[in-house]
Design a protein around this motif. Structure first.
Motif, PDB file in Angstrom:
ATOM      1  N   THR A 160      10.749  25.475  -5.073  1.00  0.00           N
ATOM      2  CA  THR A 160      10.674  25.999  -6.451  1.00  0.00           C
ATOM      3  C   THR A 160      11.763  24.689  -6.873  1.00  0.00           C
ATOM      4  N   GLY A 161      12.202  25.137  -8.129  1.00  0.00           N
ATOM      5  CA  GLY A 161      13.061  24.116  -9.095  1.00  0.00           C
ATOM      6  C   GLY A 161      12.548  22.860  -8.470  1.00  0.00           C
ATOM      7  N   PHE A 162      13.473  22.113  -7.615  1.00  0.00           N
ATOM      8  CA  PHE A 162      13.276  20.341  -7.471  1.00  0.00           C
ATOM      9  C   PHE A 162      12.448  20.318  -6.355  1.00  0.00           C
ATOM     10  N   TRP A 163      11.890  21.091  -5.569  1.00  0.00           N
ATOM     11  CA  TRP A 163      11.010  20.401  -4.622  1.00  0.00           C
ATOM     12  C   TRP A 163       9.346  19.852  -5.562  1.00  0.00           C
ATOM     13  N   ILE A 164       9.088  20.887  -6.348  1.00  0.00           N
ATOM     14  CA  ILE A 164       7.643  20.309  -6.777  1.00  0.00           C
ATOM     15  C   ILE A 164       8.042  19.052  -7.298  1.00  0.00           C
ATOM     16  N   PRO A 165       8.992  18.920  -8.524  1.00  0.00           N
ATOM     17  CA  PRO A 165       8.652  17.801  -9.079  1.00  0.00           C
ATOM     18  C   PRO A 165       8.880  16.695  -8.373  1.00  0.00           C
ATOM     19  N   ALA A 166      10.112  17.102  -7.065  1.00  0.00           N
ATOM     20  CA  ALA A 166       9.961  16.202  -6.059  1.00  0.00           C
ATOM     21  C   ALA A 166       9.137  15.793  -5.790  1.00  0.00           C
ATOM     22  N   PHE A 167       7.776  16.594  -5.077  1.00  0.00           N
ATOM     23  CA  PHE A 167       6.782  16.430  -4.411  1.00  0.00           C
ATOM     24  C   PHE A 167       5.753  15.126  -5.202  1.00  0.00           C
ATOM     25  N   ILE A 168       5.632  15.552  -6.769  1.00  0.00           N
ATOM     26  CA  ILE A 168       5.000  15.437  -7.815  1.00  0.00           C
ATOM     27  C   ILE A 168       5.566  13.545  -7.870  1.00  0.00           C
ATOM     28  N   VAL A 169       7.185  13.622  -7.601  1.00  0.00           N
ATOM     29  CA  VAL A 169       6.824  11.923  -7.869  1.00  0.00           C
ATOM     30  C   VAL A 169       6.978  11.473  -6.420  1.00  0.00           C
ATOM     31  N   ALA A 170       7.312  11.775  -5.271  1.00  0.00           N
ATOM     32  CA  ALA A 170       6.810  11.562  -3.998  1.00  0.00           C
ATOM     33  C   ALA A 170       4.876  11.098  -3.659  1.00  0.00           C
ATOM     34  N   CYS A 171       4.597  11.534  -4.545  1.00  0.00           N
ATOM     35  CA  CYS A 171       2.815  11.533  -4.430  1.00  0.00           C
ATOM     36  C   CYS A 171       2.791  10.371  -5.813  1.00  0.00           C
ATOM     37  N   SER A 172       3.478  10.448  -6.691  1.00  0.00           N
ATOM     38  CA  SER A 172       3.305   9.172  -7.822  1.00  0.00           C
ATOM     39  C   SER A 172       3.301   8.040  -6.969  1.00  0.00           C
ATOM     40  N   LEU A 173       4.716   8.302  -5.996  1.00  0.00           N
ATOM     41  CA  LEU A 173       5.177   6.389  -5.769  1.00  0.00           C
ATOM     42  C   LEU A 173       4.202   6.353  -4.385  1.00  0.00           C
ATOM     43  N   PHE A 174       3.669   7.272  -3.850  1.00  0.00           N
ATOM     44  CA  PHE A 174       3.098   6.513  -2.696  1.00  0.00           C
ATOM     45  C   PHE A 174       1.885   6.460  -3.088  1.00  0.00           C
ATOM     46  N   CYS A 175       1.287   7.171  -4.342  1.00  0.00           N
ATOM     47  CA  CYS A 175      -0.092   6.701  -4.471  1.00  0.00           C
ATOM     48  C   CYS A 175       0.690   4.989  -5.156  1.00  0.00           C
ATOM     49  N   TYR A 176       1.553   5.056  -5.738  1.00  0.00           N
ATOM     50  CA  TYR A 176       1.552   3.693  -7.103  1.00  0.00           C
ATOM     51  C   TYR A 176       1.612   2.425  -5.724  1.00  0.00           C
ATOM     52  N   PHE A 177       1.891   2.406  -4.645  1.00  0.00           N
ATOM     53  CA  PHE A 177       2.655   1.897  -3.435  1.00  0.00           C
ATOM     54  C   PHE A 177       0.814   1.675  -2.394  1.00  0.00           C
TER      55      PHE A 177
ATOM     56  N   GLN B 164      -0.047  -2.066  -2.460  1.00  0.00           N
ATOM     57  CA  GLN B 164      -0.405  -3.143  -1.309  1.00  0.00           C
ATOM     58  C   GLN B 164      -1.681  -3.072  -0.538  1.00  0.00           C
ATOM     59  N   ILE B 165      -2.310  -2.078  -0.782  1.00  0.00           N
ATOM     60  CA  ILE B 165      -4.117  -2.542  -0.398  1.00  0.00           C
ATOM     61  C   ILE B 165      -4.338  -3.739  -1.259  1.00  0.00           C
ATOM     62  N   SER B 166      -4.660  -3.945  -2.560  1.00  0.00           N
ATOM     63  CA  SER B 166      -5.130  -5.097  -3.752  1.00  0.00           C
ATOM     64  C   SER B 166      -4.398  -5.574  -2.912  1.00  0.00           C
ATOM     65  N   ASP B 167      -2.926  -6.021  -2.761  1.00  0.00           N
ATOM     66  CA  ASP B 167      -2.571  -7.088  -2.310  1.00  0.00           C
ATOM     67  C   ASP B 167      -2.482  -7.901  -1.551  1.00  0.00           C
ATOM     68  N   LEU B 168      -3.147  -6.797  -0.229  1.00  0.00           N
ATOM     69  CA  LEU B 168      -4.088  -7.004   1.243  1.00  0.00           C
ATOM     70  C   LEU B 168      -5.130  -7.664   1.181  1.00  0.00           C
ATOM     71  N   LEU B 169      -6.309  -7.083   0.356  1.00  0.00           N
ATOM     72  CA  LEU B 169      -7.739  -7.451   0.277  1.00  0.00           C
ATOM     73  C   LEU B 169      -7.385  -8.608  -0.755  1.00  0.00           C
ATOM     74  N   LYS B 170      -7.111  -9.184  -2.207  1.00  0.00           N
ATOM     75  CA  LYS B 170      -6.440  -9.889  -2.998  1.00  0.00           C
ATOM     76  C   LYS B 170      -7.627 -10.434  -3.681  1.00  0.00           C
ATOM     77  N   LEU B 171      -8.607  -9.564  -3.514  1.00  0.00           N
ATOM     78  CA  LEU B 171     -10.078  -9.609  -4.489  1.00  0.00           C
ATOM     79  C   LEU B 171      -9.648  -9.110  -5.622  1.00  0.00           C
ATOM     80  N   SER B 172      -9.609 -10.606  -6.217  1.00  0.00           N
ATOM     81  CA  SER B 172      -9.248 -10.189  -7.581  1.00  0.00           C
ATOM     82  C   SER B 172     -11.093 -10.599  -8.748  1.00  0.00           C
ATOM     83  N   VAL B 173     -11.247  -9.308  -8.809  1.00  0.00           N
ATOM     84  CA  VAL B 173     -12.357  -9.825  -9.725  1.00  0.00           C
ATOM     85  C   VAL B 173     -12.739  -8.579 -10.379  1.00  0.00           C
ATOM     86  N   PRO B 174     -12.084  -9.490 -11.408  1.00  0.00           N
ATOM     87  CA  PRO B 174     -11.805  -7.951 -12.765  1.00  0.00           C
ATOM     88  C   PRO B 174     -13.368  -7.329 -13.054  1.00  0.00           C
TER      89      PRO B 174
END
Lengths: 233, 279
Positions: free
Chosen positions: B204-221, B225-235
């Motif tokens: 409860t409390g701290f852990w659920i929001p912390a997990f949400i933040v962790a998942c969001s950071l994971f998604c962001y990076f 990272q994968i976008s940068d790695l593939l470097k396909l810049s097609v709009p």
């Protein structure tokens, strides 16, 4: 295959606390089985596993020859020990909802029972008393022509006349060949109804036999319960 | 069964969003009323401030409604799957894939509708304000002869975009938001499911929001990272919606986001099938 419920080496624990350990059980079709045991012995857990509310167990669980899943949920009518309907639903909406999802749900029967139970079809769940909600849940469960009824303490906390009414509703509305697994502490009242007695405790099945065999030993279920669970009071 | 699930999900989710969408529509309508010029009469100072304040609040309300919508969606999904109502939902003869899919489609649809309304609300509020300034300008010029001062209040001098530009930017924003919403919803379903699986069930409390933040950071990076790695810049181009510099979405980023969404969906589905233990 004659078993409706088959458990093989089924184990369920909550964290480090083992509730049911290596359970082997085969419940025949068409039987009315009384599930008994002291509080916290795992009756509700076993019922939840059979109904598909708990999935993190080990071992094999088969209902009607199938592993727990959409097929078994279609043939199992589960009455939990709590109210589960959305508060905004009316009795009529709840009936329509069940009719929408369960092919074996008899809408006409549900409406007849609704009137017998003196419930207003338009009344919302949120305005119903606890007793009214329990009646509604019971009629929703018993309006299904299920192969297996899993009823978790349907007689808990009701007065003796209501108890009789609930039992009559269950027995009069189930199909002839259906199986009933019913947990209760009202052993004395239910003795005449059960075909089989199932007593669990200390993580194990401590007794599973036909009431006929048990009565042949000259003991009532109540006396047997006291013997099996001397500490239960 | 999926069709039946979807029907019921749309009814249940729609019941909640009806309020939010209704508040937006009524608020926008009142905002328009508050800025209307009564015939040829001059606009009073009180009328100017009431109209300005109402429409300013309307812009704030657009973002508040989004937050409320998000919270309501998550709470309702949690309740219908994992609280007492879960006893009804999980007893239905449907697969967990169908169950999750129906929740996902209904939630994303209504959240998108809510966002579309927010975009429209901001547009309405800003056009209301422009009309208000225009009326104020007219009043200053016609009634007080303050031509130069009045000109400052016209839409042209404020340099605001035209209706066509608003529609185009709004449509762009919705497509991009949709992509983010798909990922956000699958992550939200995953987090909700994980929070009902041992050993996280009692967290409860701290852990659920912390997990949400962790998942969001994971998604962001992961996306970055994968976008940068593939470097396909097609709009991406959807019928000309994507073609300028406004909210352009890279093709690789979109693909990575869809891939992550599918991954989270299957992980959630597996947890639902194998690890759920209703309290």
């Amino acid at each position: 295959m004659t078993e409706m419920i088959q458990l093989k080496q089924m184990t369920k624990s909550y964290g480090s606390k083992v509730v049911l350990e290596h359970i082997d059980l085969a419940i025949p079709r068409g039987a009315i089985v009384g599930l008994m045991g002291p509080n916290g012995c795992g009756k509700t857990t076993m019922m939840k596993i059979i109904a598909g509310m708990i999935n993190d167990y080990s071992g094999i669980v088969r209902i009607d020859g199938q592993p727990v899943g959409p097929h078994t949920k279609a043939v199992v009518a589960y009455l939990p020990d709590r109210t589960y309907l959305p508060q905004w639903m009316s009795a009529k909406q709840a009936i329509n909802y069940m009719a929408d999802f369960f092919k074996n749900f008899d809408k006409e029967k549900a409406l007849v029972m609704l009137s017998q139970f003196q419930l207003d079809p338009a009344q919302k769940v949120k305005t119903m008393s606890k007793g009214m909600q329990e009646k509604l849940l019971l009629l929703l469960t018993m309006s299904r022509a299920a192969k297996l009824y899993v009823l978790d303490e349907p007689l808990g906390g009701v007065d003796p006349s209501a108890r009789q009414f609930i039992m009559d509703t269950i027995l009069n509305n189930r199909p002839e060949d259906s199986t009933i697994l019913l947990s209760t502490h009202m052993i004395y009242d239910m003795e005449r109804v059960f075909d089989y007695a199932l007593m669990i405790g200390r993580k194990q099945v401590l007794l599973f036999d036909s009431v006929e065999n048990l009565e042949a030993q000259g003991k009532t279920l109540n006396e047997l319960f006291q013997e099996v669970f001397p500490y239960a009071g | 069964m999926l069709a039946k699930l979807l029907k019921n999900e749309f009814i249940q989710t729609g019941r909640m969003y009806l309020w939010l969408l209704g508040i937006g529509i009524v608020g926008g309508g009142l905002g328009a009323l508050a800025t209307m010029k009564p015939g040829s009469a001059e606009i009073s100072l009180a009328q100017f401030f009431v109209g300005f304040l109402w429409n300013f609040l309307l812009i704030l309300a657009a973002s508040v409604l989004q937050t409320v919508g998000l919270i309501v969606t998550l709470v309702s999904t949690n309740r219908s799957l994992f609280s007492e109502r879960g006893y009804l939902t999980l007893s239905l003869p449907v697969s967990t894939t169908e169950l999750l899919l129906s929740k996902f489609v209904a939630n994303v649809s209504f959240m998108l509708l809510n966002i579309a309304e927010a975009v429209a609300l901001v547009y309405v509020a800003i056009t209301n304000m422009i009309r208000l300034f225009k009326n104020a300008g007219d009043t200053l010029i016609n009634n007080y002869g303050m031509q130069d001062f009045g000109d400052m209040f016209t839409a042209e001098s404020l340099g605001l975009p035209s209706t066509g530009e608003w529609v185009r930017v709004g449509a762009n924003a919705l497509v991009v938001v949709f992509m983010f919403l798909v990922l956000a919803m699958t992550v939200a379903l995953f987090v909700l499911t994980v929070s009902h699986v041992r050993p996280f069930q009692s967290a409860t409390g701290f852990w659920i929001p912390a997990f949400i933040v962790a998942c969001s950071l994971f998604c962001y990076f992961a996306v970055k990272q994968i976008s940068d790695l593939l470097k396909l810049s097609v709009p991406l181009r959807f019928g000309g919606v994507f073609g300028d510099e406004v909210m352009k979405l890279n093709m690789t980023t979109a693909i990575v986001m869809v891939g992550l969404s599918i991954g989270f969906f299957f992980l959630t589905n597996w947890l639902m099938r194998r690890k759920i233990s209703l309290k």
